[in-house]
Motif scaffolding. Sequence first.
Motif, PDB file in Angstrom:
ATOM      1  N   VAL A 120     -31.815  50.136 -35.718  1.00 52.44           N
ATOM      2  CA  VAL A 120     -31.036  48.892 -35.603  1.00 52.44           C
ATOM      3  C   VAL A 120     -31.674  47.806 -36.457  1.00 52.44           C
ATOM      4  N   SER A 121     -30.846  46.994 -37.101  1.00 53.16           N
ATOM      5  CA  SER A 121     -31.339  45.899 -37.939  1.00 53.16           C
ATOM      6  C   SER A 121     -32.247  44.958 -37.154  1.00 53.16           C
ATOM      7  N   ASP A 122     -33.293  44.474 -37.800  1.00 53.21           N
ATOM      8  CA  ASP A 122     -34.204  43.519 -37.164  1.00 53.21           C
ATOM      9  C   ASP A 122     -33.496  42.236 -36.748  1.00 53.21           C
ATOM     10  N   ALA A 123     -32.340  41.979 -37.337  1.00 48.06           N
ATOM     11  CA  ALA A 123     -31.592  40.759 -37.014  1.00 48.06           C
ATOM     12  C   ALA A 123     -31.291  40.677 -35.525  1.00 48.06           C
ATOM     13  N   PHE A 124     -31.011  41.819 -34.910  1.00 49.39           N
ATOM     14  CA  PHE A 124     -30.607  41.812 -33.499  1.00 49.39           C
ATOM     15  C   PHE A 124     -31.794  41.661 -32.553  1.00 49.39           C
ATOM     16  N   TYR A 125     -32.999  41.730 -33.085  1.00 54.95           N
ATOM     17  CA  TYR A 125     -34.177  41.429 -32.270  1.00 54.95           C
ATOM     18  C   TYR A 125     -34.406  39.922 -32.167  1.00 54.95           C
ATOM     19  N   SER A 126     -33.658  39.143 -32.950  1.00 53.46           N
ATOM     20  CA  SER A 126     -33.807  37.680 -32.960  1.00 53.46           C
ATOM     21  C   SER A 126     -32.519  36.981 -32.555  1.00 53.46           C
ATOM     22  N   ILE A 127     -31.643  37.684 -31.829  1.00 54.48           N
ATOM     23  CA  ILE A 127     -30.352  37.093 -31.483  1.00 54.48           C
ATOM     24  C   ILE A 127     -30.475  36.042 -30.379  1.00 54.48           C
ATOM     25  N   GLY A 128     -31.510  36.139 -29.553  1.00 54.89           N
ATOM     26  CA  GLY A 128     -31.707  35.153 -28.486  1.00 54.89           C
ATOM     27  C   GLY A 128     -32.488  33.964 -28.988  1.00 54.89           C
ATOM     28  N   ASN A 129     -31.815  33.041 -29.678  1.00 53.64           N
ATOM     29  CA  ASN A 129     -32.501  31.893 -30.269  1.00 53.64           C
ATOM     30  C   ASN A 129     -31.787  30.590 -29.931  1.00 53.64           C
ATOM     31  N   GLN A 130     -32.332  29.479 -30.430  1.00 58.73           N
ATOM     32  CA  GLN A 130     -31.773  28.172 -30.110  1.00 58.73           C
ATOM     33  C   GLN A 130     -30.325  28.030 -30.568  1.00 58.73           C
ATOM     34  N   PHE A 131     -30.013  28.637 -31.691  1.00 61.21           N
ATOM     35  CA  PHE A 131     -28.654  28.537 -32.219  1.00 61.21           C
ATOM     36  C   PHE A 131     -27.642  29.169 -31.278  1.00 61.21           C
ATOM     37  N   THR A 132     -27.922  30.398 -30.817  1.00 56.76           N
ATOM     38  CA  THR A 132     -26.978  31.043 -29.909  1.00 56.76           C
ATOM     39  C   THR A 132     -26.915  30.310 -28.570  1.00 56.76           C
ATOM     40  N   GLY A 133     -28.022  29.683 -28.169  1.00 52.13           N
ATOM     41  CA  GLY A 133     -27.999  28.872 -26.957  1.00 52.13           C
ATOM     42  C   GLY A 133     -27.082  27.675 -27.104  1.00 52.13           C
ATOM     43  N   ILE A 134     -27.211  26.956 -28.217  1.00 56.64           N
ATOM     44  CA  ILE A 134     -26.364  25.787 -28.468  1.00 56.64           C
ATOM     45  C   ILE A 134     -24.907  26.212 -28.619  1.00 56.64           C
ATOM     46  N   LEU A 135     -24.677  27.304 -29.356  1.00 58.18           N
ATOM     47  CA  LEU A 135     -23.314  27.807 -29.550  1.00 58.18           C
ATOM     48  C   LEU A 135     -22.666  28.166 -28.212  1.00 58.18           C
ATOM     49  N   SER A 136     -23.408  28.822 -27.344  1.00 56.92           N
ATOM     50  CA  SER A 136     -22.878  29.179 -26.023  1.00 56.92           C
ATOM     51  C   SER A 136     -22.534  27.931 -25.215  1.00 56.92           C
ATOM     52  N   GLY A 137     -23.397  26.913 -25.307  1.00 52.25           N
ATOM     53  CA  GLY A 137     -23.129  25.666 -24.602  1.00 52.25           C
ATOM     54  C   GLY A 137     -21.892  24.973 -25.114  1.00 52.25           C
ATOM     55  N   LEU A 138     -21.697  24.963 -26.424  1.00 52.66           N
ATOM     56  CA  LEU A 138     -20.510  24.337 -27.013  1.00 52.66           C
ATOM     57  C   LEU A 138     -19.236  25.053 -26.583  1.00 52.66           C
ATOM     58  N   VAL A 139     -19.268  26.379 -26.580  1.00 50.04           N
ATOM     59  CA  VAL A 139     -18.093  27.145 -26.156  1.00 50.04           C
ATOM     60  C   VAL A 139     -17.800  26.889 -24.680  1.00 50.04           C
ATOM     61  N   GLY A 140     -18.846  26.906 -23.852  1.00 50.36           N
ATOM     62  CA  GLY A 140     -18.657  26.648 -22.428  1.00 50.36           C
ATOM     63  C   GLY A 140     -18.057  25.276 -22.166  1.00 50.36           C
ATOM     64  N   ALA A 141     -18.538  24.256 -22.884  1.00 49.97           N
ATOM     65  CA  ALA A 141     -18.021  22.899 -22.708  1.00 49.97           C
ATOM     66  C   ALA A 141     -16.574  22.800 -23.171  1.00 49.97           C
ATOM     67  N   GLN A 142     -16.265  23.429 -24.302  1.00 50.45           N
ATOM     68  CA  GLN A 142     -14.902  23.381 -24.823  1.00 50.45           C
ATOM     69  C   GLN A 142     -13.923  24.071 -23.875  1.00 50.45           C
ATOM     70  N   ILE A 143     -14.328  25.205 -23.324  1.00 51.11           N
ATOM     71  CA  ILE A 143     -13.471  25.902 -22.360  1.00 51.11           C
ATOM     72  C   ILE A 143     -13.263  25.042 -21.118  1.00 51.11           C
ATOM     73  N   PHE A 144     -14.327  24.389 -20.669  1.00 52.49           N
ATOM     74  CA  PHE A 144     -14.202  23.506 -19.498  1.00 52.49           C
ATOM     75  C   PHE A 144     -13.233  22.366 -19.786  1.00 52.49           C
ATOM     76  N   ASN A 145     -13.385  21.736 -20.934  1.00 53.71           N
ATOM     77  CA  ASN A 145     -12.517  20.606 -21.277  1.00 53.71           C
ATOM     78  C   ASN A 145     -11.051  21.007 -21.346  1.00 53.71           C
ATOM     79  N   ARG A 146     -10.798  22.243 -21.700  1.00 56.88           N
ATOM     80  CA  ARG A 146      -9.412  22.679 -21.897  1.00 56.88           C
ATOM     81  C   ARG A 146      -8.799  23.338 -20.663  1.00 56.88           C
ATOM     82  N   TYR A 147      -9.603  24.054 -19.889  1.00 56.91           N
ATOM     83  CA  TYR A 147      -9.029  24.873 -18.823  1.00 56.91           C
ATOM     84  C   TYR A 147      -9.474  24.483 -17.419  1.00 56.91           C
ATOM     85  N   SER A 148     -10.196  23.397 -17.268  1.00 60.72           N
ATOM     86  CA  SER A 148     -10.673  23.030 -15.921  1.00 60.72           C
ATOM     87  C   SER A 148      -9.528  22.638 -14.991  1.00 60.72           C
ATOM     88  N   ASP A 149      -8.350  22.327 -15.523  1.00 59.69           N
ATOM     89  CA  ASP A 149      -7.179  21.988 -14.700  1.00 59.69           C
ATOM     90  C   ASP A 149      -6.129  23.093 -14.739  1.00 59.69           C
TER      91      ASP A 149
END
Length: 495
Positions: A120-149
């Motif tokens: 497996v590519s070494d890239a996937f050993y570094s997938i848990g980083n600050q970028f994916t954390g921020i990206l996950s937070g942005l997606v979660g917030a956007q989904i909340f803003n759109r579907y909370s009602d």
Amino acid sequence: MIYRLTRLKNRILNISQRLGKSLMLPVSVLPAAAILVGLGYWMDPIGFGESTFISSVLVQVGLVILENIPILFAAGVSLGMAKERDGSAVLSGILGYLVVVRMLSPESVAVFRGIPVYQVSDAFYSIGNQFTGILSGLVGAQIFNRYSDLKLPEGISFFAGKRSVPIISTLMMVLVSMVLYVIWPMMYEMLIIFGTRISSLGALGAGIYGFLNRLLIPLGLHHPLNSVFWFDVIGINDIGKFWKAAGVYGETGMYLAGYFPIMMFGLPGAALAMSRTATKGQIRKTRSFMGTSAFASFLTGITEPLEFSFMFVAPKLYFLHALFTGLSLYIAARFQWIAGFSFSAGLTDYLLSIKVPMSKNMGMLLVLGVFFFFLYYFSFTYFIRKYNILTPGKELRKSKKEEESNLYTADFKKLGKNILKACGGGENIVSIDSCITRLRLEVSDPEAVNEKKLKAIGAMGVFKQGPYVQIIIGPQVHFIMEEMKLVVKDRLAAQ
């Protein structure tokens, strides 16, 4: 066309400001963690905190936080970027991050491709980083803003509204993971190739690497570059060869040494500049955070608390920081001022480097560090004041007249209604948010916002960037924001 570009620019700036503010909650716990790790290493520099009970406890407690920065960022961003500070938004961000990390783990990728894990590519050993954390937070917030009602049929109504948000976010992050499955290894491998090429440029290559290392941290893509120069991807292995004294004297360590002046001196100089430019009333809090973060950077070389405090709210300053880092690595490599680190470029590793045979002219790194301390301090101070950059703790000062304004009353409901009227009424409001002292609004018609009325009410300043309006109010802004949200919510319910 120009109007659209301006609107896009303003929207990006607004998102950047909100993102920076959202990160301050998780970032605020990092300095303490960094100091715990630093003290543990200081007590046991030979065993790196594993030889004694107390040092081991200090290191492990600190690493629990530092090794989970991405998930802290996912929680903080989802909370800060959501239209309401709600637990379902936070849960969505955390679940989204866990989905990405599990789906793109080396073991999962090996199953998807039907290959052994070691292929497996070494890239996937570094997938848990600050970028994916921020990206996950942005997606979660956007989904909340759109579907909370969200409304659902009666049979499945239990999952309606805010309960639907974590479920939808999880499904959305599956799609995001599929996209990252394709593009993440491509980007990773491209940086490996690029790093291999610049390694042939000598001291200049070290400078370019240092610049890109800092610049890529927000995307989490500094890891592939680090692997080229620090480890044995193409044979450089700067860290391993430095500590084993197995490299070329004066060259081995050239991709490490230039970080010491930045982390021990430069970033503390930036922290001092941000502390001294803080607004009266915010100075004590700002100095407390900046002082602790600067000490952590000096002692341990852990810079996340400082860098993420201004990375998004002041991208110009962060770009300047990246330039200075590149310059430091170039100078240290050019003149062969060499020291190395195994953890990070703080005082602990600097002192440990003294006895390593590969060290060379280490004292000059301290001289270079003093130079960068003043360079950071004066340049950051100049840019913050010149362009009124709203770094942490930087707000507009209030005059005596403004201190006596009717904003400083307890009738927040009335104040909220008056501010809404001055902003064109509730129907002109698209979104409402706040930070420590500022009210942040997105409006349909910016021209309907009456600055004179707002200042007559007691606002200390009004800033417009297209549809985005920032109103400087003071520490009671949160209460006013909540009242404004209630008024707007009641209006929408009545329609």
